[in-house]
Design an enzyme around this catalytic site. Structure first.
Site: not given
Lengths: 468, 468
Positions: B168, B321
């Site tokens: 990205e 996470d």
């Protein structure tokens, strides 16, 4: 081809550049320390968490992209050599045929530079986000604490200076604490927030009529703001403000009391060297910078001729907040956006007249009135002989500010933000963003300074090497 | 009434809190270092000057304002005492009946912590604005310089790590230099910008099929991004990157190569004290934190049971996470938003089942597919067996991201920003904002660090007292 150097991309510089854009016999270089033009009149809304910085800032080079005779350089101008007709910047030297200085103004603490740390001003985006951080952090800290005295100190906000900026800030804090934040906290009642607006003169908004100023004061009081006129802040530290005989315990103090022209003394003359000037901030007269024949007024602004040039240097102009122009009314023109816009355009026109061999004219400011907003549906306006306030003044304020905002998208976004805030009573940008960009880790405290009253260590000290 | 403490207001924490909101027999305290929930998947657009921070961040307390059994505290958790069932934070101590730890992940430089300064990661808003500042400043500096070698170095951008974030970032830089900036500069041709994407593995987007990854690599190359697979960055400094045998002179290097769970070792156990652990980052197995029976995987994540609790502590959960959950597939679940959202909701459900006297269930992740965007009209997506790319994948990416964004206004704003950028090829937030908030003055250089390669002095050193 004549080379025009413009120092500063504010209202004056940008409007001068736009007018000179596309001309065949002129080449323009615009130098600014920032890469963006900032729409200052709405900066207080960034500080008050209503808008994002990007909503009121546009890259200068994209505004001027179509003007192929203009090149934009991000850089700091360090000196002007009037004899050699050159500007020295941190990236090199630029020779000019015409020079326009419009570096704006900076906060003035009337000799108390140490107050800045405890009472930030509102001139730049980093200052606005710093104010936002302090404001929102104070509510967060009040929610965490159990000590009533600490809580009271955290929920007391002091704004110093009753001009339009001070009024806007105080009104916005009042409104935010009463509406936006009211439902979000569990341990504190944000509606009990104290907001105190301190003004040294007999009334706020001294440039408005007495009637309008009184209306503004009443509107402020409805938002819970206490207006203290005839009060001088004599000391500011981390614990609060000494306001006349009264001591206000406050952890968030904002400064909107004074500005002065950005130092031109060191700029014109020997670069980097400050001529020894007497402290004449509260003095009366105009003083002469010894290094060059540039006269400064007591606000540090450059006294300019009728055509906005520096006396004796017809090809060097000063405009906007940095200029002191007294020829029209005797009193200097105020440091507002309309003055800067008109002066910037005038300088561009004057350069064109010079090139066309026409005689110069004198600058005349066309006053289209003034406005100040207090909060939701509350504002005061004076346009010519017309004086009005309340909802209609507020809508006028909105329309005028959106109209002058640079860039179609910014206009649309700001209108949307406002419409959304109006309907929901919320604010769109309630972020407390830390200053340190490195990753601090969750367990460690380092790199995190979302709290007030914490000194920010140097970059290298906050190095945490948290990744392994 | 049971007290649930949630540490971290990311996807896991916020979704757990929302599910527990309004329940009668549960009281919830959510602690986060920030006052906002950040929509991480769009953070790269803040770094790439497309969005403002406030567009993808929402105040946690305003999201949870209607849940009267939840109180939100901004603060740093410094330790967890499993025996005493209490969390110690910088503002005090919180006793819990249930604890959910979801502090997320942090960049991992694989033992080279000193690289962070030269190659920032993208996990927080300050990091994103720092990357934006470096990126835009490089183009500004290239416009100013006359030296071809310096200019080449300034116009070379290196992104390390070929996962979705790296793709990205690299795609966005390529697009920006080819479209957004192309007309704005006079001295440089931004279309000659070099963007190099370095990946240590044999191909980018290793979690996608080979076919999709190849498509993404082709798309990147159309945007001028060179993809270097099988290349390891062995050194990074201010002058560039050593990539295998090749030296790349670059002034802007971005790190998207690795993350690890936020340190929980110091958190659980003796507060502030780090247990002596071997460096097992590139090792193989799971290690045991000696201070407590908390197992960490090699990525620093806490190994959790089937119900996301820590073995031996059924009332302490880890999600998002920070958790290493391997029961479903053998391999740990990836650190993505969908995993965190589902885990947060699962923990809330588990607490409800406990309180209702029902037996616990095992967490099962429902994989709804994955997507990565490369740029304008370019993306790859895999949803179930469906694999698609190009415009349709890009639109799917847009819709999904807007759908998951918190808050109606943010959705509207992001859609508007995107629509505007799509039509005009511009970017809405091209600001280089300095880090120092104090006023530096125009003549002085102090307080200004809009330039790269300049050390930021400590706060007190930049004190300019410029107002008099």
């Amino acid at each position: 081809m004549k080379h025009v150097v413009i120092v500063g991309g504010g209202f004056a510089g940008l409007n001068a550049a736009k007018k000179l854009g596309g001309l065949r016999d002129v080449r323009v270089t615009l130098v600014d320390r920032q890469n963006y033009h900032l729409f200052q009149p709405l900066l207080y809304q960034v500080a008050m968490a209503g808008l994002s910085p990007a909503d009121i800032a546009t890259p200068i080079r994209s505004v001027l992209a179509r003007c192929h005779n203009i090149s934009v350089l991000q850089g700091s101008v360090e000196g002007v050599d009037l004899q050699a007709q050159a500007v020295s910047a941190d990236f090199g030297r630029l020779e000019f045929d015409y020079l326009l200085l419009c570096c704006g103004s900076m906060p003035s603490y009337f000799g108390h530079g140490d107050w800045e740390e405890h009472a930030p001003s509102l001139k730049t985006i980093p200052q606005a986000t710093e104010i936002r951080r302090r404001l929102l952090s104070a509510f967060e800290a009040a929610e965490r604490t159990d000590d009533p005295e600490t809580r009271r100190k955290l929920l007391t906000f002091v704004v110093i200076g009753g001009g339009p900026t001070g009024v806007e800030l105080a009104g916005a804090i009042g409104e935010m604490s009463r509406f936006t934040l009211a439902r979000d906290f569990r341990n504190i009642d944000t509606r009990l927030t104290r907001v105190i607006l301190i003004e040294s003169g007999p009334r706020i908004l001294s440039m408005f009529s007495e009637q309008q100023a009184a209306r503004a004061a009443r509107d402020l009081e409805k938002l819970g703001v206490q207006v203290w006129p005839n009060t001088l802040a004599t000391d500011i530290d981390e614990h609060g403000v000494q306001a006349g005989p009264e001591r206000i315990a406050s952890s968030t103090v904002l400064w909107a009391a004074g500005v002065r022209g950005v130092e031109v003394a060191g700029l014109i003359g020997r670069p980097g060297q400050q001529p020894e000037r007497a402290q004449t901030d509260r003095g009366s007269g105009v003083e002469t910078d010894r290094s060059e024949s540039v006269k400064l007024d007591r606000g540090g602004r450059v006294v300019v001729d009728e055509d906005l040039s520096i006396p004796g240097h017809p090809n060097v102009f000063v405009a906007g907040d940095q200029a002191c122009f007294t020829h029209q009314t005797g009193a200097p023109l105020p440091g507002t956006a309309p003055v800067a816009i008109q002066q910037g355009r005038f300088v561009a026109r004057t350069i064109c007249r010079d090139l066309a061999g026409k005689p110069r004219e004198a600058f005349r400011f066309v006053d289209r009135g003034q406005m100040a907003t207090i909060g939701r549906s509350r504002a005061v306006a004076e346009i010519g002989r017309l004086r009005f306030s309340g909802w209609f003044a507020w809508i006028t304020w909105l329309v005028v500010h959106v109209y002058f905002l640079v860039g179609f998208k910014n206009r649309l976004l700001v209108v949307l933000h406002w419409a959304w805030s109006y309907v929901t009573f919320r604010r769109g940008a309630r972020l407390i963003v830390e200053r340190e960009w490195r990753f601090g880790g969750c367990a460690g405290q380092d790199g995190r300074d979302g709290r007030k009253d914490k000194t920010v260590p140097a970059r290298d000290e906050t190095r945490t090497d948290g990744e392994e």
